[in-house]
Motif scaffolding. Sequence first.
Motif, PDB file in Angstrom:
ATOM      1  N   THR A 113     -25.349 -19.252  79.633  1.00 41.83           N
ATOM      2  CA  THR A 113     -24.380 -19.665  78.651  1.00 41.83           C
ATOM      3  C   THR A 113     -25.265 -20.521  77.562  1.00 41.83           C
ATOM      4  O   THR A 113     -25.569 -20.691  76.798  1.00 41.83           O
ATOM      5  CB  THR A 113     -22.926 -19.199  78.407  1.00 41.83           C
ATOM      6  N   GLN A 114     -25.418 -21.530  78.685  1.00 42.91           N
ATOM      7  CA  GLN A 114     -25.869 -22.827  78.103  1.00 42.91           C
ATOM      8  C   GLN A 114     -27.285 -22.635  76.847  1.00 42.91           C
ATOM      9  O   GLN A 114     -27.229 -23.767  76.265  1.00 42.91           O
ATOM     10  CB  GLN A 114     -25.135 -24.465  78.965  1.00 42.91           C
ATOM     11  N   ARG A 115     -28.405 -21.842  77.738  1.00 41.41           N
ATOM     12  CA  ARG A 115     -29.424 -22.159  77.379  1.00 41.41           C
ATOM     13  C   ARG A 115     -29.611 -20.951  76.163  1.00 41.41           C
ATOM     14  O   ARG A 115     -30.107 -21.600  74.938  1.00 41.41           O
ATOM     15  CB  ARG A 115     -30.419 -21.619  78.446  1.00 41.41           C
ATOM     16  N   VAL A 116     -28.183 -20.032  75.736  1.00 42.77           N
ATOM     17  CA  VAL A 116     -28.450 -19.659  74.880  1.00 42.77           C
ATOM     18  C   VAL A 116     -28.020 -20.148  73.554  1.00 42.77           C
ATOM     19  O   VAL A 116     -28.083 -19.975  72.611  1.00 42.77           O
ATOM     20  CB  VAL A 116     -27.462 -18.705  74.678  1.00 42.77           C
ATOM     21  N   VAL A 117     -26.827 -21.344  73.613  1.00 39.74           N
ATOM     22  CA  VAL A 117     -26.867 -22.360  72.776  1.00 39.74           C
ATOM     23  C   VAL A 117     -26.856 -22.708  72.830  1.00 39.74           C
ATOM     24  O   VAL A 117     -27.377 -23.351  71.413  1.00 39.74           O
ATOM     25  CB  VAL A 117     -25.243 -23.178  74.096  1.00 39.74           C
ATOM     26  N   GLN A 118     -28.042 -23.445  73.510  1.00 36.25           N
ATOM     27  CA  GLN A 118     -28.788 -24.496  72.744  1.00 36.25           C
ATOM     28  C   GLN A 118     -29.545 -23.647  72.032  1.00 36.25           C
ATOM     29  O   GLN A 118     -30.307 -24.447  70.995  1.00 36.25           O
ATOM     30  CB  GLN A 118     -29.633 -25.215  74.314  1.00 36.25           C
ATOM     31  N   VAL A 119     -30.477 -22.261  72.885  1.00 34.14           N
ATOM     32  CA  VAL A 119     -31.334 -21.379  71.596  1.00 34.14           C
ATOM     33  C   VAL A 119     -30.933 -21.947  70.177  1.00 34.14           C
ATOM     34  O   VAL A 119     -31.254 -21.532  69.106  1.00 34.14           O
ATOM     35  CB  VAL A 119     -31.996 -20.240  71.980  1.00 34.14           C
ATOM     36  N   GLN A 120     -29.405 -21.298  70.226  1.00 37.75           N
ATOM     37  CA  GLN A 120     -28.952 -20.321  69.151  1.00 37.75           C
ATOM     38  C   GLN A 120     -28.827 -21.457  68.177  1.00 37.75           C
ATOM     39  O   GLN A 120     -28.652 -21.757  66.580  1.00 37.75           O
ATOM     40  CB  GLN A 120     -27.549 -20.153  69.550  1.00 37.75           C
ATOM     41  N   GLU A 121     -28.489 -23.108  68.787  1.00 28.62           N
ATOM     42  CA  GLU A 121     -28.302 -24.201  67.723  1.00 28.62           C
ATOM     43  C   GLU A 121     -29.901 -24.714  67.198  1.00 28.62           C
ATOM     44  O   GLU A 121     -29.878 -25.392  66.041  1.00 28.62           O
ATOM     45  CB  GLU A 121     -27.846 -25.481  68.681  1.00 28.62           C
ATOM     46  N   ALA A 122     -30.640 -24.515  67.319  1.00 28.05           N
ATOM     47  CA  ALA A 122     -32.024 -24.847  67.041  1.00 28.05           C
ATOM     48  C   ALA A 122     -32.746 -23.657  66.241  1.00 28.05           C
ATOM     49  O   ALA A 122     -33.210 -24.065  65.218  1.00 28.05           O
ATOM     50  CB  ALA A 122     -33.040 -24.770  68.710  1.00 28.05           C
ATOM     51  N   GLU A 123     -31.695 -22.435  66.467  1.00 29.81           N
ATOM     52  CA  GLU A 123     -32.037 -21.626  65.832  1.00 29.81           C
ATOM     53  C   GLU A 123     -31.531 -21.670  64.201  1.00 29.81           C
ATOM     54  O   GLU A 123     -32.550 -21.658  63.260  1.00 29.81           O
ATOM     55  CB  GLU A 123     -32.402 -20.193  65.945  1.00 29.81           C
ATOM     56  N   ARG A 124     -29.927 -21.667  64.749  1.00 29.79           N
ATOM     57  CA  ARG A 124     -29.379 -22.568  63.002  1.00 29.79           C
ATOM     58  C   ARG A 124     -30.166 -23.911  62.779  1.00 29.79           C
ATOM     59  O   ARG A 124     -29.979 -23.755  61.137  1.00 29.79           O
ATOM     60  CB  ARG A 124     -27.824 -23.234  63.972  1.00 29.79           C
ATOM     61  N   GLY A 125     -30.993 -24.835  63.464  1.00 24.69           N
ATOM     62  CA  GLY A 125     -31.108 -26.471  62.719  1.00 24.69           C
ATOM     63  C   GLY A 125     -32.633 -25.490  62.001  1.00 24.69           C
ATOM     64  O   GLY A 125     -32.285 -26.320  60.707  1.00 24.69           O
ATOM     65  N   GLN A 126     -32.967 -24.733  62.408  1.00 20.57           N
ATOM     66  CA  GLN A 126     -34.149 -24.363  61.404  1.00 20.57           C
ATOM     67  C   GLN A 126     -34.136 -23.284  60.483  1.00 20.57           C
ATOM     68  O   GLN A 126     -34.964 -23.508  59.675  1.00 20.57           O
ATOM     69  CB  GLN A 126     -35.050 -23.854  62.405  1.00 20.57           C
ATOM     70  N   VAL A 127     -33.131 -22.441  60.726  1.00 20.61           N
ATOM     71  CA  VAL A 127     -32.688 -21.681  58.783  1.00 20.61           C
ATOM     72  C   VAL A 127     -32.489 -22.512  58.058  1.00 20.61           C
ATOM     73  O   VAL A 127     -32.118 -22.373  57.174  1.00 20.61           O
ATOM     74  CB  VAL A 127     -31.390 -20.539  60.009  1.00 20.61           C
ATOM     75  N   ALA A 128     -31.324 -23.710  58.568  1.00 22.67           N
ATOM     76  CA  ALA A 128     -30.817 -24.182  57.497  1.00 22.67           C
ATOM     77  C   ALA A 128     -32.081 -24.821  56.739  1.00 22.67           C
ATOM     78  O   ALA A 128     -31.931 -25.345  55.699  1.00 22.67           O
ATOM     79  CB  ALA A 128     -29.996 -25.151  58.077  1.00 22.67           C
ATOM     80  N   LEU A 129     -32.825 -25.376  57.807  1.00 22.10           N
ATOM     81  CA  LEU A 129     -33.947 -26.403  57.106  1.00 22.10           C
ATOM     82  C   LEU A 129     -35.010 -25.406  56.045  1.00 22.10           C
ATOM     83  O   LEU A 129     -34.728 -25.721  55.117  1.00 22.10           O
ATOM     84  CB  LEU A 129     -34.998 -26.609  57.733  1.00 22.10           C
TER      85      LEU A 129
END
Length: 398
Positions: A179-195
């Motif tokens: 779950t923690q790994r999923v959260v990390q990946v999710q935050e990374a993807e959110r940052g990429q989409v936001a950019l």
Amino acid sequence: MNSTRSKVPTDEIASLRLRLEEAEETLRAIRAGEVDALMGTGRQGKKVFSLAGAEHAYRMLIEAMHEGALTLTTDKMILYANQCFARMVKCPLEQVTGGSFRRFLSAADGATLRAHMKQAAQTGVKIQLLLHAADGSKLPVQISIRPLANEGGKNKIIGMVVTDLTESRRTEEMLRALTQRVVQVQEAERGQVALELHDNITQLLCAILVRSQTLADQLSTHDSPAQQEALKLRDLLGHTAEEVECITRNLRPGVLELLGLDAVLRAASTEFTSRTGVVVTLTGVALAARLPPDTELALYRILQEALKNVQKHAHAQQVSVHLARLGNTVQLLIKDDGVGFNTERQPAKRKGSSRLGLLGMHERAAYVGGTLTVKSVRRSGTEIEVRILLPSGNPAVN
């Protein structure tokens, strides 16, 4: 006399003998105190089977269990234990039986068990604690405690089933790590989409907005309908650009990275109030120093999800948000005056995404070493409290 006896059929004599045997067996069971019994019919007719006659089979079943089984007195003396429990505590069975169950517990767990024993003697309970084995190792277990018997109305007997939670805990740790790994990946993807939204879509929308304004200015006032349409197009593009920018901030709030948690909580609360009309009041948000980045992000995401639940389900008029530093612990408290819900049994309309939202908030808190508790009563609002213990030696960052 002899001629009369000879007239009795042989089959009837056999039947009478069988009935006599059945009666004698019943009387024997009664005299022995074997009250629990059943009547069965086999090839040789009906027969009484007492539970005592099945004692050997029961003992074999208990010994074959993959869980520990014990019987104890109320003062925790072990009257019986199976081999599985002896293996759990890594102690010979003959040294287990007749001893105290307390020797396999820490002082704290012993106090916990003592607090539950009175209830266990009446209705039964389940508790989780650590068994201290003979070799010094510790084993996480769940203990199910039930009253079994009352000998002569004086000495109550307590039964225990001890379940090894080692594999369960290992699975939980693996799931939490995943779950923690999923959260990390999710935050990374959110940052990429936001950019990408900020650098590409928002800039394109702004360019189109400027062109639409130019088109509206160039249209003659005599061509009023076309000019009005151009102005409407300009306004629509401006609103779309604002929505995209809002989505970008929610995906990866730059304010959080630049100005910290205080500023992003205020911005999120202001935006929520303007969008929904629900008044959000913030108190105690001024922190002396920055928190670790993961902690700030977790608290922000939890507030986001809580406000989303307020909008979808609570029908609240007011929400209060309190952020405070209590020594090495940071506390976030979110209260609303909405309809509330039963935390034990959620209504059908709250199942699905809302349950996943609560689960996500729990996992967010656990990811940074915190806890999240939810208190809610129907028609009395909901309270969400997050407590996160900050790292010792480096409790905050400037």
